[in-house]
Design an enzyme around this catalytic site. Structure first.
Site, PDB file in Angstrom:
ATOM      1  N   GLU A  55      68.726  57.562  79.153  1.00 21.81           N
ATOM      2  CA  GLU A  55      69.722  56.794  79.888  1.00 21.81           C
ATOM      3  C   GLU A  55      69.392  56.795  81.372  1.00 21.81           C
ATOM      4  O   GLU A  55      69.319  57.858  81.993  1.00 21.81           O
ATOM      5  CB  GLU A  55      71.114  57.390  79.636  1.00 21.81           C
ATOM      6  CG  GLU A  55      71.547  57.205  78.194  1.00 21.81           C
ATOM      7  CD  GLU A  55      72.596  58.186  77.727  1.00 21.81           C
ATOM      8  OE1 GLU A  55      73.267  58.792  78.575  1.00 21.81           O
ATOM      9  OE2 GLU A  55      72.739  58.350  76.501  1.00 21.81           O
ATOM     10  N   GLU A  70      72.699  58.676  72.300  1.00 23.96           N
ATOM     11  CA  GLU A  70      71.806  59.829  72.212  1.00 23.96           C
ATOM     12  C   GLU A  70      71.166  59.999  70.842  1.00 23.96           C
ATOM     13  O   GLU A  70      70.005  60.409  70.749  1.00 23.96           O
ATOM     14  CB  GLU A  70      72.546  61.114  72.615  1.00 23.96           C
ATOM     15  CG  GLU A  70      72.779  61.280  74.112  1.00 23.96           C
ATOM     16  CD  GLU A  70      73.986  60.513  74.632  1.00 23.96           C
ATOM     17  OE1 GLU A  70      74.711  59.914  73.806  1.00 23.96           O
ATOM     18  OE2 GLU A  70      74.209  60.493  75.853  1.00 23.96           O
ATOM     19  N   ALA A  94      72.359  68.891  78.475  1.00 24.36           N
ATOM     20  CA  ALA A  94      72.178  69.539  77.173  1.00 24.36           C
ATOM     21  C   ALA A  94      73.495  69.632  76.424  1.00 24.36           C
ATOM     22  O   ALA A  94      73.521  69.657  75.193  1.00 24.36           O
ATOM     23  CB  ALA A  94      71.572  70.926  77.345  1.00 24.36           C
ATOM     24  N   HIS A 125      79.777  69.856  81.043  1.00 21.96           N
ATOM     25  CA  HIS A 125      78.573  69.470  81.799  1.00 21.96           C
ATOM     26  C   HIS A 125      77.888  70.672  82.448  1.00 21.96           C
ATOM     27  O   HIS A 125      77.123  70.503  83.387  1.00 21.96           O
ATOM     28  CB  HIS A 125      78.931  68.467  82.906  1.00 21.96           C
ATOM     29  CG  HIS A 125      78.998  67.043  82.455  1.00 21.96           C
ATOM     30  ND1 HIS A 125      79.908  66.588  81.540  1.00 21.96           N
ATOM     31  CD2 HIS A 125      78.259  65.951  82.789  1.00 21.96           C
ATOM     32  CE1 HIS A 125      79.742  65.284  81.344  1.00 21.96           C
ATOM     33  NE2 HIS A 125      78.743  64.871  82.086  1.00 21.96           N
TER      34      HIS A 125
HETATM   35  C1  LIG Z   1      77.553  61.529  75.470  1.00 20.60           C
HETATM   36  C2  LIG Z   1      77.334  61.293  76.912  1.00 20.60           C
HETATM   37  N1  LIG Z   1      76.233  60.644  77.325  1.00 20.60           N
HETATM   38  C3  LIG Z   1      75.991  60.423  78.621  1.00 20.60           C
HETATM   39  C4  LIG Z   1      76.879  60.855  79.575  1.00 20.60           C
HETATM   40  C5  LIG Z   1      76.601  60.627  81.056  1.00 20.60           C
HETATM   41  N2  LIG Z   1      77.466  59.586  81.567  1.00 20.60           N
HETATM   42  C6  LIG Z   1      78.632  59.862  82.151  1.00 20.60           C
HETATM   43  S1  LIG Z   1      79.491  58.497  82.557  1.00 20.60           S
HETATM   44  C7  LIG Z   1      78.266  57.502  81.953  1.00 20.60           C
HETATM   45  C8  LIG Z   1      78.420  56.023  82.013  1.00 20.60           C
HETATM   46  C9  LIG Z   1      79.613  55.583  81.247  1.00 20.60           C
HETATM   47  O1  LIG Z   1      79.694  54.205  81.298  1.00 20.60           O
HETATM   48  P1  LIG Z   1      80.972  53.455  80.793  1.00 20.60           P
HETATM   49  O2  LIG Z   1      81.303  53.921  79.412  1.00 20.60           O
HETATM   50  O3  LIG Z   1      80.761  52.021  80.983  1.00 20.60           O
HETATM   51  O4  LIG Z   1      82.142  53.999  81.713  1.00 20.60           O
HETATM   52  P2  LIG Z   1      82.317  53.767  83.271  1.00 20.60           P
HETATM   53  O5  LIG Z   1      81.655  54.909  83.953  1.00 20.60           O
HETATM   54  O6  LIG Z   1      81.727  52.467  83.633  1.00 20.60           O
HETATM   55  O7  LIG Z   1      83.793  53.802  83.448  1.00 20.60           O
HETATM   56  C10 LIG Z   1      77.224  58.241  81.454  1.00 20.60           C
HETATM   57  C11 LIG Z   1      76.006  57.697  80.854  1.00 20.60           C
HETATM   58  C12 LIG Z   1      78.021  61.544  79.125  1.00 20.60           C
HETATM   59  N3  LIG Z   1      78.910  62.053  79.977  1.00 20.60           N
HETATM   60  N4  LIG Z   1      78.232  61.747  77.799  1.00 20.60           N
END
Ligand SMILES: Cc1ncc(C[n+]2csc(CCOP(=O)(O)OP(=O)(O)O)c2C)c(N)n1
Ligand SMILES: Cc1ncc(C[n+]2csc(CCOP(=O)(O)OP(=O)(O)O)c2C)c(N)n1
Ligand SMILES: [Mg+2]
Ligand SMILES: [Mg+2]
Lengths: 337, 323, 337, 323
Positions: free
Chosen positions: C29, C71, C95, C140
């Protein structure tokens, strides 16, 4: 008292609790036995192993809930329902499948109470099948519970027979924290005397299966029976072996183990799980930290090797510990000078 | 616009609280006063406000890492929220959750969630509880556009359909998942249609338009409360700030960002329409603005000065009993 | 030799390997930094922590692959690509997220070689971020690698600084088995002298960070620095402390640890992970099994408590071990009689 | 029916091999000669045969727990397969995999898979390798109707669309997931439409009709090889036996089962059409049948007598190197 199998004992525990408390539900794949099909309630299978047979007929589709193959949603549904007031029993058919759904258990259910500052926990039980012995191969035979025990917020139960399974499951359902209830597939058919009525066994209390003064054997799950077998043979050689079954691996009854070690000074830990970062490691490390002054020999871990579980029955037979490998380890620590 | 004046005032105040809470929180974060990550809801206020306008404390929401707006809309007290984002002893989660885990079970707010897609199965669980008890409440999962690609979310939708649960999947399409645009990460480019293919009614609305969200949610809630199963609503509303504070946003242009405040401000859009179509005036809004600012300033101030957790709190509330 | 951060060292390792071998790809990602957006290649972020900055510009979208938040598909895509000939580096951003995707790692990639009878393994690296210290809260901040170490078929690497990170990552990419490469988020900004050119550090070789004859401290990841700090302070009190950094926790360099224990007879194991079924348990249990005759004191584990990681910075400060808690443990085992 | 005689013969022989391999395996299992679980492919033969007719050894398939048919269609040697289901030393996986993990990488067969839904991401990975190398091969995931609800499968479809990979999602809708009917477990009731909503062409065909499967796959393969991205094909073909051997099938009626062999036998359907539309005769089929039976009998016999793994094999092939 009637002799019943561990399968029946688990079934009884669920039936008693569901009858007692309308908030207890059972959810999982085929736990009813084929919803959407022209199935007769009475003949509904009640899970691939028949453990929940009859519950669908007795409690209906609203409380015995078949799902699609969707472990994340099953675990999450249980967690969300538990957070809002139910007491779900969620079935993870084989513990090997935790890899597709563990987030909802370990990052969600297990952490609610802590990360929400004590507002509410997740009173749910995940019933799941563990262990080798059926020739079911690498993805259906694992004893993966050390991973569950590693997680703060989870409790982990591993009964070695019908009597304990019933009392521990009833206790687990009433517990206000999430419990991973691990059922060894090779024990389902094993019989023990089990009272018909309801009873509870507290989590975190080991059972001293056998007293002994020379060597302490701590054995988990199915291994308890092999340890007892080995202990009987060793007695004939004049070695007195205590066998302790922790029954719940998290919380672990440290005191009962240390008491025995104080007497024997010699320890063998027996587990079917693979050895690295395992309960065998955990128990050994606990003893060398808190029982060091009693220790008179190296602690031997008798476990599966650090390998997947092979499908081949001849290889699988060499995979888990045996009474012979336990005996050999006990002799080694007994003879250590 | 069939909302009475009280409802309109409440809607605006709710959105204004979200806006100022986050902008103040942002200042505190940039000043180094807040730990962890913080995610701004600015630009998306009409979504949470329009959705939660239909809910009571007995309904549930499961939220995301970008959860402040959801909390406010669901009735969490600003003061308790401020304490929590400052990780203070008396915060909603006693400082152990922080911004990404605010929860308030008494209000039916089942937690922000730092696992993307984590909310959906939990909301399905709350909906399962509702159905099991025979209640007529609903459970809403807020889900980002990025989260809409997570397996847990798809599974949750299917299970909700199979069990005919009163679950509502509220998609917040704010254009990006971190740095990745929705046109790239959602293969079909159509979150609502994908949800619809799971076998539920799927609405798609302008998420900067409070009234559009409100209307779609009205239909969804009616459907779900009637026992007809889940519904999804995709609400499109670009976020104004970076993914989290500190994101330089190299992935979009300055112009794109600048234009948002000009043309896609849900509060401005709301104000303009309401002034045109109701008796509320500029002055009414100004009064709400002033009150909100004062309240939030006070809440943040109090939080900044509030007592920290005690070291021993580290060990509590892991289990109810463990020995 | 230039001083660079661990972030840069990891970046260099990837760049060197991608330049050398066209089969090496990076997938995850935002590892490029926002595909589908009008992003300038040069400014592409290269991951939330900027660890892969510049790689997208250099190797293009075909080899530095942004994905949706997915993932399981990322890990599965890496596993499938590795099984068929590529050498993917797959990023699992934190992780903590292993719970949504671990099946593709532990039941698939880790078992291919064994369950396919040696036909082919999965030469892939999962780069992932671990550890507390940012106030990022319970989901986290975890040091979840004991779970990875438990799994047969996986290798697990945990570098404590820039120099090791570079050499170990290059080695991991060339390794023919799946490697979980755990990067502590609080170390990304730490600098060390690192050669510009490529070099490899074998997996399974510990580094003796500091020789010492009174007490052996085995410390993992970020803890190594605290152990060294404690050791320095203890030296002034006349206690000579050896510090060993295993660097790879699976395979574990048992010999280097046992050699030191043979000399000192006293051991402290330091890890930021929670204690149950942890590497701290594993190392202690290995020593009480294989180094018992040298042991002159209980083994002390200095770890995080069996709790989630709290968001509050003041609570988080008490969560992971500190130089002070290490010193105290060393004093305790040193003074044990 | 634009297939030449050789292709028709090959198709039939392939299906017949599947049929007899599984029915013989079943006998061996019921006699207690096979360990673990065994899942019959009977009734679904036309799917694997029709799909794999378009593939070479350089294309990939990722299979399921019900994988024998896929192996045979992809060219795995019956004799090596028999050794493996008997868990013999010289089996395809040296006895360590067994029925649920047969793999043959030289044939592009990436393994049966005992994790439902496990195949889909792996096939996407193989497709990623194909695209990265600039090849024009394809990778096929076989996916059951039950598996179609697993999060991994949804994620795999989306990623394949996003990355425009030459992946083909071959759904085998045999009516049940263990004891649970597809009408119940798939909320929308329409697997193909759900796949289509992910943004790829989605076909639905009668999976007992070899020619229908063959034709759909021809289009899919052309699309994928041309670099146009993934395709899905839902093939409907009821299974004849229980989920695994030992399943009493209380969830369906005896009549339903009996009817299958009468009306939905892919081999009978194939034979009848081919005899009507080509020069192949009853005798040709009888000859194939006889040869297949003999070959499988011999293979099973040999496997039964073949050497077992050595105890030391337990420890090999966990890693290439580990120390
Ligand atoms: C399972 C998981 N994968 C990746 C992340 C890292 N991460 C946190 S917010 C985010 C983006 C989320 O995007 P979206 O669902 O569009 O929500 P927004 O932040 O735009 O409100 C990512 C990839 C995470 N917290 N949990
Ligand atoms: C992740 C996972 N969940 C559950 C199972 C148990 N299980 C094995 S086969 C099966 C049914 C699969 O149904 P379907 O995908 O339709 O394939 P079919 O058996 O009909 O070919 C189930 C539930 C499993 N092996 N893996
Ligand atoms: Mg978004
Ligand atoms: Mg099926």
């Amino acid at each position: 008292m009637a002799k019943i199998t561990m399968r029946e004992a688990i079934n009884q525990a669920m039936r008693l609790e569901m009858a007692r408390d309308p908030d207890v539900i059972l959810i999982g794949e085929d736990v009813a036995g084929g919803r959407g099909c022209p199935v007769d309630d009475k003949e509904a299978a009640g899970g691939v192993m028949g453990v929940s047979a009859g519950l669908y007929g007795e409690f209906g589709a609203a409380r015995v809930i078949d799902t699609p193959i969707t472990e994340s949603a099953i675990m999450g549904a249980a967690a969300g329902a538990a957070l809002t007031g139910l007491r779900p029993i969620a079935e993870l058919m084989f513990a090997d499948f935790f890899g597709v759904c563990f987030d909802q258990v370990y990052n969600q259910a297990a952490k609610f109470r802590y990360m929400f500052g004590g507002q509410h926990g997740a009173p749910m039980v995940v019933r799941t099948m563990v262990g080798a012995g059926m020739g079911a191969g690498p993805q259906h035979s694992q004893a993966i519970y050390p991973i569950f025990a590693h997680i703060p917020g989870l409790k982990v139960v591993l009964p070695s027979g019908a009597y304990d399974a019933k009392g521990l499951l009833i206790q687990s359902i009433r517990d206000n924290d999430p419990v991973m209830f691990c059922e060894h597939k090779m024990l389902y058919g094993e019989e023990e005397e089990v009272p018909e009525e309801s009873y509870q066994i507290p989590l975190g209390e080991a059972r001293v299966v056998r007293e002994g003064s020379d060597v302490t054997v701590v054995a988990l799950g199915r291994m308890v029976h092999l340890a007892v077998e080995a202990a009987g043979e060793l007695e004939e050689q004049g070695i007195s072996v205590a066998v302790i079954d922790p029954r719940t691996i998290s919380p672990l009854d440290v005191d009962t183990i240390l008491d025995s070690v104080e007497e024997t000074g010699r320890v063998v830990v027996v587990d079917e799980a693979t050895p690295i970062c395992s309960m065998a490691s955990e128990i050994a490390s606990m003893i060398v930290s808190d029982g060091f002054s009693s220790l008179r020999a190296p602690i031997r871990k008798v476990t599966a090797p650090h390998t997947p579980v092979p499908a081949s029955p001849v290889l699988e037979a060499g995979y888990a510990p045996t009474a012979a490998s336990i005996r050999e380890a006990v002799e080694a620590v007994y003879n250590y000078r | 616009m069939n909302l009475d004046e009280a409802a309109l005032r409440h809607a605006y105040e709710t959105m204004r609280l979200m806006r100022i809470f986050d902008e103040t929180g942002r200042r505190e974060f940039l000043a180094g006063n807040l730990p962890g990550f913080i995610h701004m809801y600015c630009g998306e206020e009409a979504i949470a406000a329009g959705i939660c306008a239909h809910l009571t404390d007995a309904d549930y929401i499961a939220s995301t890492h970008r959860g402040h707006g959801h909390c406010i809309a669901k009735g969490c007290t600003i003061e308790d929220m401020a304490l929590e984002i400052f990780c203070r002893r008396d915060g909603l989660c006693r400082g152990k959750g922080g911004s990404m885990h605010i929860a308030d079970l008494e209000k039916g707010m089942l937690g922000a969630n730092a696992i993307v897609g984590g909310s959906a199965p939990l909301a399905v669980g709350a909906a399962l509880k509702i159905k099991t008890r025979g209640d007529s409440n609903v459970a809403v999962a807020f889900i980002g556009d990025g989260a809409s690609n997570q397996g847990t979310v798809f599974e949750a939708m299917n299970l909700a359909v199979v069990l005919k649960l009163p679950a509502i999947f509220a998609y917040e399409n704010n254009g990006y998942a971190e740095m990745t645009g929705v046109d790239y990460h959602c293969g079909s480019g159509d979150i609502a249609a994908r949800a619809g293919a799971f076998g539920m009614p799927a609405h798609k609305v302008d998420g900067t338009d409070y009234f559009a969200v409100h209307e779609a949610m009205a239909a969804a809630v009616e459907h779900a409360r009637a026992g007809k199963g889940p519904v999804s609503i995709e609400c499109v509303a670009p976020r104004w700030y970076g993914h989290f504070e500190g994101d330089p946003q190299a992935y979009r242009t300055k112009e794109e960002i600048a234009e948002l405040e000009q043309t896609r401000d849900p509060l401005t859009l709301f104000r303009e329409r309401v002034m045109a179509e109701s008796t509320l005036t500029e002055a009414d809004f100004a009064a709400i603005d002033a009150a909100v600012s004062e309240r939030i300033e006070a809440a943040m101030d109090a939080a900044r000065k509030a007592p920290l957790p005690e070291p021993a709190d580290l060990y509590t509330d892991v289990y109810e009993v463990y020995d």
